[in-house]
Each structure stands twice: as C-alpha cells, then as structure tokens.
Design a protein around this motif. Structure first.
Motif, PDB file in Angstrom:
ATOM      1  N   GLY A 194      58.954 -29.532 170.773  1.00 56.42           N
ATOM      2  CA  GLY A 194      59.263 -28.499 169.796  1.00 56.42           C
ATOM      3  C   GLY A 194      58.886 -27.149 170.332  1.00 56.42           C
ATOM      4  N   ALA A 195      58.895 -26.177 169.438  1.00 59.66           N
ATOM      5  CA  ALA A 195      58.791 -24.807 169.891  1.00 59.66           C
ATOM      6  C   ALA A 195      57.365 -24.413 170.265  1.00 59.66           C
ATOM      7  N   LYS A 196      56.451 -24.575 169.320  1.00 61.39           N
ATOM      8  CA  LYS A 196      55.165 -23.908 169.508  1.00 61.39           C
ATOM      9  C   LYS A 196      53.952 -24.831 169.490  1.00 61.39           C
ATOM     10  N   GLY A 218      59.233 -29.887 175.615  1.00 61.27           N
ATOM     11  CA  GLY A 218      59.690 -28.827 174.717  1.00 61.27           C
ATOM     12  C   GLY A 218      59.064 -27.486 175.047  1.00 61.27           C
ATOM     13  N   GLY A 219      59.229 -26.552 174.124  1.00 60.23           N
ATOM     14  CA  GLY A 219      58.739 -25.192 174.339  1.00 60.23           C
ATOM     15  C   GLY A 219      57.232 -25.123 174.511  1.00 60.23           C
ATOM     16  N   MET A 220      56.533 -26.062 173.894  1.00 58.95           N
ATOM     17  CA  MET A 220      55.067 -25.979 173.937  1.00 58.95           C
ATOM     18  C   MET A 220      54.497 -26.313 175.315  1.00 58.95           C
ATOM     19  N   SER A 235      59.810 -18.286 180.047  1.00 56.95           N
ATOM     20  CA  SER A 235      59.771 -19.399 179.087  1.00 56.95           C
ATOM     21  C   SER A 235      58.907 -19.050 177.890  1.00 56.95           C
ATOM     22  N   LEU A 236      59.134 -19.787 176.818  1.00 53.03           N
ATOM     23  CA  LEU A 236      58.304 -19.667 175.626  1.00 53.03           C
ATOM     24  C   LEU A 236      56.844 -19.836 176.041  1.00 53.03           C
ATOM     25  N   LEU A 237      56.006 -18.890 175.632  1.00 50.34           N
ATOM     26  CA  LEU A 237      54.600 -18.981 176.019  1.00 50.34           C
ATOM     27  C   LEU A 237      53.741 -18.399 174.911  1.00 50.34           C
ATOM     28  N   GLU A 270      69.237 -16.779 180.376  1.00 53.18           N
ATOM     29  CA  GLU A 270      69.313 -16.297 178.998  1.00 53.18           C
ATOM     30  C   GLU A 270      69.137 -17.474 178.041  1.00 53.18           C
ATOM     31  N   PHE A 271      68.729 -17.175 176.822  1.00 50.34           N
ATOM     32  CA  PHE A 271      68.642 -18.232 175.804  1.00 50.34           C
ATOM     33  C   PHE A 271      70.053 -18.499 175.289  1.00 50.34           C
ATOM     34  N   SER A 272      70.837 -19.186 176.110  1.00 52.57           N
ATOM     35  CA  SER A 272      72.266 -19.336 175.827  1.00 52.57           C
ATOM     36  C   SER A 272      72.803 -20.575 176.541  1.00 52.57           C
ATOM     37  N   MET A 290      64.008 -18.979 182.289  1.00 49.45           N
ATOM     38  CA  MET A 290      63.239 -19.616 181.204  1.00 49.45           C
ATOM     39  C   MET A 290      63.538 -21.110 181.144  1.00 49.45           C
ATOM     40  N   GLY A 291      62.504 -21.892 180.790  1.00 40.40           N
ATOM     41  CA  GLY A 291      62.671 -23.345 180.692  1.00 40.40           C
ATOM     42  C   GLY A 291      63.385 -23.693 179.389  1.00 40.40           C
ATOM     43  N   MET A 292      64.385 -24.575 179.508  1.00 41.26           N
ATOM     44  CA  MET A 292      65.181 -24.956 178.337  1.00 41.26           C
ATOM     45  C   MET A 292      65.097 -26.449 178.030  1.00 41.26           C
ATOM     46  N   TRP A 314      56.811 -39.763 167.751  1.00 43.57           N
ATOM     47  CA  TRP A 314      57.462 -38.611 168.370  1.00 43.57           C
ATOM     48  C   TRP A 314      57.621 -37.478 167.380  1.00 43.57           C
ATOM     49  N   ASN A 315      57.193 -36.312 167.783  1.00 44.16           N
ATOM     50  CA  ASN A 315      57.510 -35.112 167.025  1.00 44.16           C
ATOM     51  C   ASN A 315      57.801 -33.962 167.965  1.00 44.16           C
ATOM     52  N   GLY A 316      58.971 -33.371 167.796  1.00 40.90           N
ATOM     53  CA  GLY A 316      59.321 -32.171 168.534  1.00 40.90           C
ATOM     54  C   GLY A 316      60.266 -32.453 169.685  1.00 40.90           C
ATOM     55  N   GLY A 319      63.678 -30.207 174.417  1.00 41.57           N
ATOM     56  CA  GLY A 319      64.349 -28.999 174.895  1.00 41.57           C
ATOM     57  C   GLY A 319      65.172 -28.401 173.781  1.00 41.57           C
ATOM     58  N   VAL A 320      65.963 -27.402 174.129  1.00 48.38           N
ATOM     59  CA  VAL A 320      66.796 -26.749 173.131  1.00 48.38           C
ATOM     60  C   VAL A 320      68.012 -27.653 172.897  1.00 48.38           C
ATOM     61  N   PHE A 321      67.775 -28.725 172.140  1.00 47.51           N
ATOM     62  CA  PHE A 321      68.787 -29.788 172.024  1.00 47.51           C
ATOM     63  C   PHE A 321      70.025 -29.337 171.249  1.00 47.51           C
ATOM     64  N   GLY A 348      59.111 -34.856 161.590  1.00 44.17           N
ATOM     65  CA  GLY A 348      59.565 -33.501 161.887  1.00 44.17           C
ATOM     66  C   GLY A 348      61.049 -33.343 161.641  1.00 44.17           C
ATOM     67  N   GLY A 349      61.417 -32.225 161.032  1.00 45.48           N
ATOM     68  CA  GLY A 349      62.809 -31.992 160.631  1.00 45.48           C
ATOM     69  C   GLY A 349      63.769 -31.952 161.804  1.00 45.48           C
ATOM     70  N   ASP A 350      63.437 -31.169 162.841  1.00 49.16           N
ATOM     71  CA  ASP A 350      64.368 -31.035 163.955  1.00 49.16           C
ATOM     72  C   ASP A 350      64.428 -32.309 164.784  1.00 49.16           C
ATOM     73  N   SER A 374      55.817 -34.784 156.798  1.00 48.48           N
ATOM     74  CA  SER A 374      55.488 -35.833 157.774  1.00 48.48           C
ATOM     75  C   SER A 374      54.479 -35.306 158.786  1.00 48.48           C
ATOM     76  N   LEU A 375      54.615 -34.016 159.138  1.00 49.60           N
ATOM     77  CA  LEU A 375      53.633 -33.441 160.077  1.00 49.60           C
ATOM     78  C   LEU A 375      52.246 -33.417 159.458  1.00 49.60           C
ATOM     79  N   GLU A 376      52.170 -32.953 158.199  1.00 58.62           N
ATOM     80  CA  GLU A 376      50.853 -32.885 157.561  1.00 58.62           C
ATOM     81  C   GLU A 376      50.250 -34.274 157.393  1.00 58.62           C
TER      82      GLU A 376
HETATM   83  P1  ADP Z   1      60.225 -30.462 164.360  1.00 58.41           P
HETATM   84  O1  ADP Z   1      61.041 -29.787 163.306  1.00 58.41           O
HETATM   85  O2  ADP Z   1      60.771 -31.795 164.736  1.00 58.41           O
HETATM   86  O3  ADP Z   1      58.768 -30.518 163.996  1.00 58.41           O
HETATM   87  P2  ADP Z   1      59.951 -28.035 165.871  1.00 58.41           P
HETATM   88  O4  ADP Z   1      60.404 -27.271 164.691  1.00 58.41           O
HETATM   89  O5  ADP Z   1      58.554 -27.911 166.285  1.00 58.41           O
HETATM   90  O6  ADP Z   1      60.323 -29.594 165.703  1.00 58.41           O
HETATM   91  O7  ADP Z   1      60.772 -27.616 167.154  1.00 58.41           O
HETATM   92  C1  ADP Z   1      62.162 -27.673 167.214  1.00 58.41           C
HETATM   93  C2  ADP Z   1      62.712 -26.503 167.979  1.00 58.41           C
HETATM   94  O8  ADP Z   1      62.094 -26.363 169.223  1.00 58.41           O
HETATM   95  C3  ADP Z   1      64.176 -26.700 168.240  1.00 58.41           C
HETATM   96  O9  ADP Z   1      64.899 -25.751 167.507  1.00 58.41           O
HETATM   97  C4  ADP Z   1      64.305 -26.503 169.731  1.00 58.41           C
HETATM   98  O10 ADP Z   1      65.428 -25.714 170.091  1.00 58.41           O
HETATM   99  C5  ADP Z   1      63.041 -25.777 170.081  1.00 58.41           C
HETATM  100  N1  ADP Z   1      62.728 -25.939 171.509  1.00 58.41           N
HETATM  101  C6  ADP Z   1      62.553 -27.091 172.180  1.00 58.41           C
HETATM  102  N2  ADP Z   1      62.355 -26.847 173.497  1.00 58.41           N
HETATM  103  C7  ADP Z   1      62.418 -25.510 173.673  1.00 58.41           C
HETATM  104  C8  ADP Z   1      62.300 -24.656 174.787  1.00 58.41           C
HETATM  105  N3  ADP Z   1      62.095 -25.148 176.013  1.00 58.41           N
HETATM  106  N4  ADP Z   1      62.430 -23.337 174.577  1.00 58.41           N
HETATM  107  C9  ADP Z   1      62.641 -22.877 173.350  1.00 58.41           C
HETATM  108  N5  ADP Z   1      62.762 -23.615 172.256  1.00 58.41           N
HETATM  109  C10 ADP Z   1      62.649 -24.934 172.398  1.00 58.41           C
END
Ligand code: ADP
Ligand code: MG
Length: 640
Positions: A194-196, A218-220, A235-237, A270-272, A290-292, A314-316, A319-321, A348-350, A374-376
């Motif tokens: 996931g993201a963060k 993922g981003g984290m 990359s996301l940091l 780019e984020f694209s 940036m890592g995707m 599994w949660n998160g 990548g930018v799926f 997790g929703g995503d 579910s996360l909580e």
């Molecule tokens: P969940 O909803 O399952 O808990 P998150 O909300 O934490 O998951 O994270 C989902 C988001 O993380 C997605 O929108 C995905 O695009 C983003 N993500 C995953 N990997 C990366 C990355 N490398 N860089 C940026 N965003 C990312």
C-alpha cells in the motif's frame, strides 16, 4: 465471543439490522454489489424465522444533511431483486414515513430506512437519535462490519437500548480475521504494502508480534529501503518514518522474524501508465525515477515464502495496481496466495479491490468486506460496533470421570444407553475413561459431539518410565481432554504442583486440553487457608503456560473435604471458590483470558444436587465422579 442471531429468539419479532450497504455508485448505479450480497444470509435467516426486519445503513458521506444523490433507493431496488420480494424504502430515516411502513410490516417482511447519515445524530452518536432508532426494533443485530470501527448511533449507541447481537456476516468477519490473530497455524506470513508506512504502522507492529515472516512491498517499501541505506529516487518516501523503519528491521533480527524487502523494482519517470519503465536494483533507484511495483525477482522471492506458509495475511497492494504496467507484482502475490493451500486472509479496501480485479476472490479463505474496519481489527483494536454486542456465555461443560471402573463391555453398554437419549445440545459433554477404553469409547462417540479423554498422563514425550503413558500416545488413542492433578492423584500418587505444571504444558503442546483439578483439604479449610491454597495451586499449575493455550483450559474445583465425607459444599461456597479461581487466572494473564476459561465444580455431584450448583454464574459445569458411571444419572446432570 459474541452472541449472534443464532443465540437469540427472533421469531415474529421486530429486528433492527444495521447493514453495510455503502456500495460504490456511478451515475446512480451500483458498480459492485458485494456488500449487499454478503448481507443476504442474515436477512434470509431472519425472513425464514418470520421476523419483521428493519434494515438500516449509511451510504457515502452526506454529513448529517439530506443529499438525494446518496439516497439508498438503488440499494432498495437491488435488494428487492435479490430477495425476490419488495423492500420498501422510507423517505425519512426514523420519522413519520418510516414509522408508517414499520407499523404495517408483516412477519417475514423487510423494509429499509433511508441513509442513516442524513441525520446529524448518527455520527454524533446522539442518544436521543439512538433511542429513536431503537424504537424500530425489539432486537438489534449488527451486521455492518465495514462500519464497526465507528461509534455511531446505529452501530453502537442503539445497543444501549436493545438486546444486541452479531449478524452472520459480522460473525464471519470476526471468525476469519480472528484466525490471523489467534490459534495461528504456522508458518505465518504477513504481506504488507500500500501507500504509506504511517497508515499501517499499528498494523505492522501488531502482526509483527505474531508472524514468522513479513514481506514488505508497495509504496511503503521505499521508506524501509532508505533506512537500509539505499537510494529511492522520486519514489514515495516518508522521511519521518525512516528511523522507525530502521528500528523495526533491527527488532526483526533479534526476534527472529524474517523480514524481506523488494530486491528489484519497476521504475518510471512519471506517476503515469504512459512513460517508459524498466526494472532496477531496489537499493539503487535512479534520482529521476520512482518505484511503481516490485520486480520479477521479488515476485519469485515473495511467492516462495507464500507457498511455504500455512497462514497468510495480506494488506496493501505491491504496486500501483490501478495502472496496467504496474499491476504485475500485486497479481503475482494474489496468485501465489490463491494457490498456496494455506489459510489466506485479505484486509483493506484497495487490497480487496485488487483481488477482485484479478478474479481471485473465490480462491481465498476470506476477503474482508471492511476496509478501515478490517485494518483496525487486525491492529488488535476493540471495535465499538463489536464491543457493544452481548457476550456469548462460556459453553457449559459436563465431564464424567469414570476413575478405575468399567470393562470395555460395560463401557459399550453405557454408550448405547447414553446415546439413545442424548442430543448434542447446549453443554459440551466429555467422558474421562480408563486408558484401555479410550479408543472404543471414542469410536462409539463418533458424530455425537461427545468428547473423550483420559484421567492422567506422564509429562515426558517418551522414556524409561515403566507403566506410564505419554501425551502423544494419548493423542494417538483419540483423547481430546486429560484430567490433571486430580485430588486422588495428589493424594495417592505423589502428584505435586511441579508435576501438574509439567503435565499441563505437555498436554497443551500435544493438543490435549487439560482439566486441571485444584482444591483444599479439610485441615486447610478449617485453618482458614482454603483461598490461599487454591490460588497457589492455580498459579503454580499455570507457570509458563502461554496465554493462547490458557484460554482453552478447563479447571475443576474439588473441595476435597466434601468428597466421600458426607459433608457438602454449599452452592454459594462453590461459587465463591470458582470466582476466586477466575480472579487468579486474571492475575496470571488478564481479564479476557479469565473469561474464556471454564471452571467446573468437582465435588460429589449427584442428579439431585446438580441443579442449584450448576445454576451459579461462576460455575460453568461439573466434573462428575460416581454419578457418571450410570447413563441415566449422568444424562440427568447433563440436562440440568
Ligand atoms: P488498502 O486499502 O488495501 O489498505 P492502501 O490504501 O494502503 O491499501 O494502499 C493502496 C494504494 O497504494 C493503491 O492506490 C496503490 O496505487 C498505492 N501504491 C502501491 N504501491 C505504490 C507505489 N510504489 N507508489 C505509489 N503508490 C503505491
Ligand atoms: Mg486504501
């Protein structure tokens, strides 16, 4: 354990059901009706039992104002179609119109209240509003797992005014997400992405205490890579999390948790989805890139770990799926989980959306319907929408102790007579029989729910202990329980607190549930030492017993002075001692564990005296001696 709709009589009653119909809408059309589908079992269960069903849900974030775009009308329509039955929607949430429809509901009929967040009182958990909602039901059922982390009027406040139980979906969520937190089958792997990092830090910390392996993508992941001294480019940091990530990696080392980071990373400028991409070493992401997604090597590495695991959470996303070029890592993880044969749980929703996108939902043990909730839950938090529901009382347990009586033939006769009139009902029933009878009784108990156990065992796995029998041998015979520390063994066979403790640990290690016996002698009671003696016995027996194991423990209180002496413990005396035992367990662990342990009365229990003793709140059943030798007598006690 929470009570569910199954534990309460709903026949013909008005039942207020909080559902989670917070579905995604596009131009007034539902794009994914999973949440509606998942709520059907509870609704159908209630319809079958002729309840009058009042459904309630929120949709989106209208913030306490009426917003026609967030009306539940599309949900009412979809529900009607799914149930094959008209589900009228009230124009107001809990006003005149709702009341009118409510009053004309017939048995087995269903209505839906308008979006509950149209009312300010909902999110404020206003008690007046909660009361108003409560006036629509005689029973409250919470089935909205996705909203259970919110203390709102319809998810929490209302439970103050009505008997409150869980719906079948909520029960299912608690059950499956619970397998990620307790009674874990190992190896246990958690996959975090996931993201963060900051969103997930509590989750990582809680699962960290339980897992064997932690895979981070993922981003984290870049925050961790930075902490390891790598360069992460654009990359996301999260700079302010780098130190914490470093500390976690240190902790993993000394705790023996295998923590894996991506070794290769798919990068772009780019984020694209449209810029050229390539795979690079994760530690050396170029400055302008940036890592995707995780790369091929990492996918293989993670897949190998998943395939080895028996439990995988599994949660998160990895990548930018959402972008076609960067969904590969997430897909690989989902596929590995789908084919690994272990218990697979997704929160997790995503993450749920990703599994859905790949069409692998049905290949998983459980994909949670609750994003944030579910996360909580996995963070180990108490969710208010669950905490407010009534607890299921511990299941009563009546265990017979045959001591050194009965031939195999007599045992067969007993089983025949007992089974004739026994149904697997409310109390669990167990028979603790002499070793040679275990296999036969177990065979005859097949399919009846009757448990079989032994009366003693040795604590060593094997050895030169003439005349003894080991826990694994017992298990092999089919024993599920074993009495440990019975007063007769303490009296005639040198059983001490030390051996009791060793046996308890050995029983748990072999999947046998111990029935621990404690109790004071006449001298000790007369000297006013009863409490101190029993409490010390419990503490000594539980030394070094893990919390997870202690939860399933059964303790029997034997007032030794009242066995075969003509003296009897009064129901009140027995109740007090059982309370003391529970408090002692709470001191060893915590309140929650002490509420799980079943405490039996083990004095001389006869059909005539059982009624009063077994009706005491602290006494969860009985360990029955002589009266368990006769099928009719024993049955009478079981049926108290
Ligand atoms: P969940 O909803 O399952 O808990 P998150 O909300 O934490 O998951 O994270 C989902 C988001 O993380 C997605 O929108 C995905 O695009 C983003 N993500 C995953 N990997 C990366 C990355 N490398 N860089 C940026 N965003 C990312
Ligand atoms: Mg998300």
């Amino acid at each position: 354990m929470k009570k569910t709709v199954r534990d309460i009589n709903v026949n013909g009653k008005y039942v207020f059901v909080r559902c989670d119909f917070n579905v995604p809408l596009q131009d007034g059309r539902i794009t994914d009706d999973k949440r509606i589908i998942e709520s059907l079992p509870t609704i159908r269960y209630l319809m079958d039992r002729k309840a009058k069903i009042v459904l309630c849900s929120h949709l989106g974030r209208p913030k306490g104002k009426v917003d026609p775009a967030l009306s539940l009308a599309p949900v009412a329509k979809r529900l009607s179609a799914l149930l094959g039955k008209d589900v009228p929607l009230s124009h107001d949430v809990a006003g005149e119109d709702a009341k009118k429809i409510h009053d004309t509901l017939k048995e087995g009929e269903v209505m839906l209240l308008e979006n509950v967040r149209f009312e300010k009182g909902e999110e404020e958990n206003d008690s007046q509003f909660a009361k108003q909602l409560a006036s629509f039901g005689e029973i409250y059922v919470n089935d909205a797992f996705g909203a259970a982390h919110r203390a709102h009027a319809s998810t929490e406040g209302i439970a103050t005014y009505l008997p409150a139980v869980a719906g079948l979906l909520l029960e299912k969520e608690i059950h499956y997400l619970g397998t990620a937190l307790e009674n874990i089958e190992r190896p246990y792997t958690a996959i975090m992405g996931g993201a963060k990092v900051s969103d997930k830090i509590l989750l990582i910390e809680n699962l960290f205490e339980k897992v064997d392996t932690l895979l981070i993508g993922g981003g984290m992941a870049y925050t961790f890579i930075k902490a390891k001294g790598g360069s992460v480019g654009n990359s996301l940091l999260e700079e302010n999390m780098v130190e914490l990530a470093g500390r976690l990696m240190e902790k993993a080392k000394y705790k023996g948790v295998k923590l894996l980071l991506p070794v290769d990373t798919v990068v772009t400028s780019e984020f694209s989805d449209d810029t050229p991409f390539e795979t690079v070493d994760s530690m050396e992401i170029p400055d302008n890139m940036m890592g995707m997604d995780i790369g091929e090597k990492t996918r293989r590495l993670f897949t190998d770990e998943i395939m080895k695991s028996k439990t995988i959470v599994w949660n998160g996303p990895m990548g930018v799926f959402e972008m076609s070029h960067y969904e590969g890592g997430t897909r690989a993880v989902a596929q590995a989980m789908a084919s690994c044969g272990g218990k697979t749980i997704i929160g997790g929703g995503d993450s749920a959306a990703a599994v859905n996108k790949f069409g692998l939902e049905n290949k998983m043990l459980h994909v949670s319907t609750g994003g944030g909730a579910s996360l909580e839950f996995l963070e180990g938090k108490q969710l208010p929408g669950i905490a407010c529901l009534e607890d299921k009382p511990r299941r009563p347990f009546v265990a017979g102790n045959w001591k050194m009586y009965k031939t195999i033939r007599e045992a067969e006769a007993f089983m025949e007579a007992f089974k004739k009139n026994y149904r697997d009902e409310i109390p669990e029933v167990g028979l603790m029989v002499p070793y040679p009878q275990i296999m036969r009784v177990r065979q005859l108990a097949e399919g009846t729910g009757i448990r079989v156990g032994a009366q003693n065992m040795h604590y060593a796995p094997e050895g030169a202990f003439t005349g003894e029998i080991s826990p694994s041998m017992l298990k092999e015979l089919g024993a599920e329980y074993c009495i440990i520390g019975h007063s007769e063994r303490r009296q005639y066979f040198n059983e001490t607190d030390e051996t009791v403790n060793l046996k308890l640990k050995a029983a748990f290690a072999n999947g046998i549930v111990p029935i621990l016996c404690v109790g004071e002698s006449l001298e000790q009671r007369e000297a006013g030492q009863a409490e101190a003696v029993v409490s010390a016995q419990v503490k000594a027996a539980l030394r070094e017993v893990q919390e997870e194991e202690a939860k399933s423990l059964v303790i029997a209180y034997e007032p030794i002075w009242a066995i075969g002496t003509g003296k009897t413990a009064t129901a009140q005396q027995a109740d007090q001692m059982c309370r003391l035992i529970r408090d002692t367990v709470a001191q060893c662990y915590d309140y929650y564990i002490s509420e799980c342990v079943r405490i039996l009365y083990g004095g001389s229990v006869k059909p005539s005296s059982s009624q009063e003793i077994l009706s005491k709140t602290e006494i969860d059943g009985a360990l029955v001696g002589g009266a368990s030798l006769n099928a009719e007598d024993f049955l009478e006690i079981v049926r108290f």
